[in-house]
Design a protein around this motif. Structure first.
Motif, short mmCIF file in Angstrom:
data_model
loop_
_atom_site.label_atom_id
_atom_site.label_comp_id
_atom_site.label_asym_id
_atom_site.label_seq_id
_atom_site.Cartn_x
_atom_site.Cartn_y
_atom_site.Cartn_z
N ASP A 274 -4.39 9.87 -5.14
CA ASP A 274 -5.01 8.88 -4.26
C ASP A 274 -3.95 7.93 -3.76
N ASP A 275 -4.33 7.12 -2.76
CA ASP A 275 -3.44 6.04 -2.38
C ASP A 275 -3.41 5.00 -3.48
N GLU B 297 0.87 -1.18 0.00
CA GLU B 297 0.00 0.00 0.00
C GLU B 297 0.91 1.22 0.00
N ARG C 115 -2.56 0.93 -4.57
CA ARG C 115 -2.29 -0.44 -4.18
C ARG C 115 -1.46 -1.09 -5.27
N THR D 153 -4.48 4.61 -10.98
CA THR D 153 -4.45 3.81 -9.74
C THR D 153 -5.35 2.58 -9.88
N ALA E 265 1.18 5.49 -0.14
CA ALA E 265 0.58 6.82 -0.14
C ALA E 265 1.40 7.69 -1.07
#
Lengths: 463, 241
Positions: free
Chosen positions: A273-274, A261, A276, A306, A263
């Motif tokens: 956004d974050d 994950e 993955r 993302t 950031a």
């Protein structure tokens, strides 16, 4: 429409390709080779009219994964990339990908050229096409019998970059001093990516002397933080050269067995956004950051980026996971010390005690000099090795390396033959257990070929 | 018993898996219950010339070799000379081998003086010698991989380490490979060299231990893996030089 020579070269390549396909042989370099023989400028001619332009992805490690991530991102944006997906990354492989995705008249059936380029071929390719963006993931020493010294290679790439049109956007790894110092040689824009989480990495560069000296003045480099090999927060102790500001930055990284994950930060806080990253290992965080930065150079919306990265699947041998008779088999391609150490770190992050199938070949595509295994950090791996089956054209060198790293003799079996090695390795793992395959390029092709014959994976060129 | 190994310029001169040579020396000593300490000696740092029993000096990129050459022209070079004069054994691979000689003559420009500890001279060659290397020596077979453009020629004080069977060796002309002079051994064999050539590792260990512990007889080790690696490397070299 392409010129008549390119059209002819295209047709000749396609005929070669058709002939090979009809005779049941896929994935060879011959069609591209035939085409380039007829028209050395074929790649430029065939890509000139692509509406979204051409992106080149190069560097020592991570280019296949990065190019594939970017391909998924482009598709998610509704584009149709023409991509040398199989990782055939010399000029002939690029020509081959264009042939496969062109009509018989030579018109491309796509709108973006997305090409992984061998780092030693990059200077030539840069001189032949006008890309929209060039991504360089990292530069480590690799297969010295082929590439020779890293300094020379970096100089040749830098000279090619200095001759680029200012409209090209470079996408560079800020944490790699050799790559980052290519930026100032370009007359146009550069986007930098890097890892800024202070909890990630140590303080001492790993024992690989690729970049202990400043690329500008040759004084020793100082690292406030080392992330991987010579990637980290570096600065020169003498001339003041320092890590460039990051346009795309991982401000927080949480690593886990299935992925990370991240950031995302940048000059504008909260602008992303974050993210993955569904592949384990810090090096895959770098690949994802390179993809995010490249997508930005292509003006692709960040939510699309993302989303596409979040559903990415591993490429050939890049921590690819397959099921073999109820066992989970992880395929890990290893080819140089930095890549090996990064893969090992990813495996050990989660406290595994892996059973290994390790395969060392010394063909041209592997590097004929197997010395690199002595720079790879087998010492970190050794205490965790539960058992290792060792195979390949240079299996005995590898078994000897494990001995000197401290793996007890009774935990190592040398087995000749790909099928026999797979049988022994899989047989030693209980159902539901995991086998980790570490192999060099042609050894991985051979092992994967054997798994394909048994129906466990798709043949390489259908992937 | 203890052994002190100095790794010269490991940050600049360790490019083709040369670290494996130090690993092999240290492990083969430890397996015989000899305590081992390895110290890095690098550019700009004063060397303790009295300390080491054994020196290892590997190959580097051109840039690294330039920095090391400049450092060896100063107090670093004097210290290395004192180490060898004081009885330390030395293994030099590729760039380190060249720098221990009298001079390196580049294609253009003035000759670059070396340490003059080995009676060899090297000049730049046009074609790079890249490939598997096998040589016969009086003590056993030497296997490895060479990657160099320098051509090295031996003077009367230096004896060849072996005779080339596959590959080019010192210069591609006289079929010699490497050089031995006193307790100093130079070679073009990467691979890493010592893990696959344990006889050479033990020869160096014997010399090194003698410096402070008198003549020692080294306990034989089970070298099955080392022999298998040497055998396979030699077969591959003959099939694909």
């Amino acid at each position: 429409m392409p010129d008549s020579l390119a059209t002819l070269a295209n047709a000749a390549g396609k005929i070669t390709r058709l002939g090979l396909t009809l005779s049941g042989r896929g994935g060879t370099a011959l069609p591209g080779l035939v085409t380039l023989q007829l028209d050395p400028d074929f790649i430029a001619a065939a890509t000139r009219a692509l509406p979204h332009g051409v992106v080149l992805v190069s560097g020592t490690n991570g280019k296949t994964t990065t190019a594939r991530m970017l391909s998924d991102v482009a598709r998610a944006a509704g584009w149709q990339p023409i991509h040398n997906r199989s990782g055939s990354n010399l000029e002939r492989g690029i020509a081959g990908a264009l042939l496969a995705d062109a009509t018989w008249r030579g018109e491309p059936r796509g709108d973006l050229g997305l090409f992984e380029v061998d780092e030693a071929s990059l200077p030539r390719v840069l001189g032949r096409v006008r890309p929209r963006a060039v991504v360089i993931t990292n530069l480590f020493r690799d297969q010295l019998d082929r590439y020779f010294e890293l300094d020379q290679l970096a100089r040749r790439i830098g000279d090619a970059i200095a001759a680029l049109d200012p409209s090209v956007t470079l996408v560079l790894n800020a944490d790699d001093p050799i790559v980052a110092s290519l930026g100032p040689r370009h007359r146009g824009a550069a986007l930098y990516f890097g890892v800024d989480d202070p909890s990630v990495g140590g303080s001492v560069p790993q024992a690989i002397s690729d970049a202990t000296r400043c690329p500008r003045c040759r004084a020793p480099l100082r690292y406030a933080r080392v992330v991987l090999a010579h990637e980290g927060d570096w600065s020169c102790t003498s001339c003041g050269l320092t890590r460039p500001a990051r346009d795309v930055s991982a401000s927080r990284v949480a690593l886990a067995a299935a992925g990370s994950e991240v950031a995302l930060g940048g000059p504008v806080p909260g602008a992303f956004d974050d993210l993955r990253v569904p592949l384990p290992g810090l090096y895959n965080v770098y690949n994802a950051l390179a993809t995010v930065a490249a997508a930005r150079a292509l003006d692709i919306e960040r939510a699309t980026v993302t989303r596409a990265i979040g559903s990415f699947r591993a490429a050939f041998g890049r921590l690819e996971q397959v099921d073999v008779a109820g066992r989970s088999v992880r395929l890990v391609l290893v080819k140089n010390p930095a890549g090996f150490n990064a893969a090992i770190a990813a495996l050990l992050e989660t406290g595994r005690r892996p059973r290994l199938l390790a395969a060392l070949n010394d063909r041209d595509a592997d590097g004929r000099d197997v010395s690199w295994i002595w720079d790879a950090d087998f010492e970190s791996l050794a205490p965790s090795v539960d058992h290792a089956v060792v195979t390949g054209l240079r299996s005995r060198d590898l078994a000897n390396r494990l001995k000197y790293a401290g793996v007890p003799r009774e935990r190592v079996d040398v087995v000749d033959g790909w099928a026999a090695a797979i049988d022994r390795a899989v047989g030693g793992v209980p159902r539901g257990g995991e086998l980790v395959v570490l192999a060099t390029y042609t050894a991985m092709l051979a092992l994967r070929g054997e798994l394909a014959r048994r129906g466990h994976v798709a043949p390489f060129w259908e992937d | 018993m203890d052994l002190r190994i100095a790794h010269l310029y490991p940050d600049l001169m360790s490019i083709y898996g040369d670290r494996g040579n130090v690993l092999a020396l240290a492990q083969r000593a430890r397996w015989r219950d000899v305590a081992v300490e390895v110290r890095p000696y690098s550019a700009g740092v004063p060397f303790d010339a009295e300390w080491p029993d054994l020196l290892f000096f590997g190959g580097g990129q051109d840039v690294g070799q330039d920095i090391v050459g400049a450092d060896l022209a100063g107090p670093g070079g004097d210290a290395v000379r004192r180490m060898v004069a004081g009885g330390a054994a030395a293994l030099l691979v590729c760039g380190g081998y060249q720098l221990f000689g009298h001079e390196y003559v580049p294609e253009q420009g003035a000759p670059i003086p070396g340490l003059g500890m080995l009676d060899v001279r090297t000049r730049a060659g046009k074609k790079r010698f890249v490939g598997n290397l096998v040589a016969d020596t009086p003590d056993g077979r030497l296997v490895g991989f060479e990657n160099h453009s320098g051509r090295t020629y031996l003077g009367p004080e230096a004896k060849p380490l072996g005779t080339v069977v596959v590959g080019h060796g010192n210069n591609g002309e006289d079929r010699t490979e490497g050089a031995v002079q006193g307790r100093v051994i130079g070679t073009y064999s990467h691979g890493s060299c010592l893990p696959k050539n344990p006889w050479l590792a033990d020869k160096l260990l014997g010399w090194a231990l003698e410096r402070r512990h008198g003549a020692v007889s080294l306990r034989p080790l089970d070298d099955a893996e080392e022999r298998a690696a040497s055998e396979q490397a030699a077969l591959v070299a003959r099939a694909r030089p």
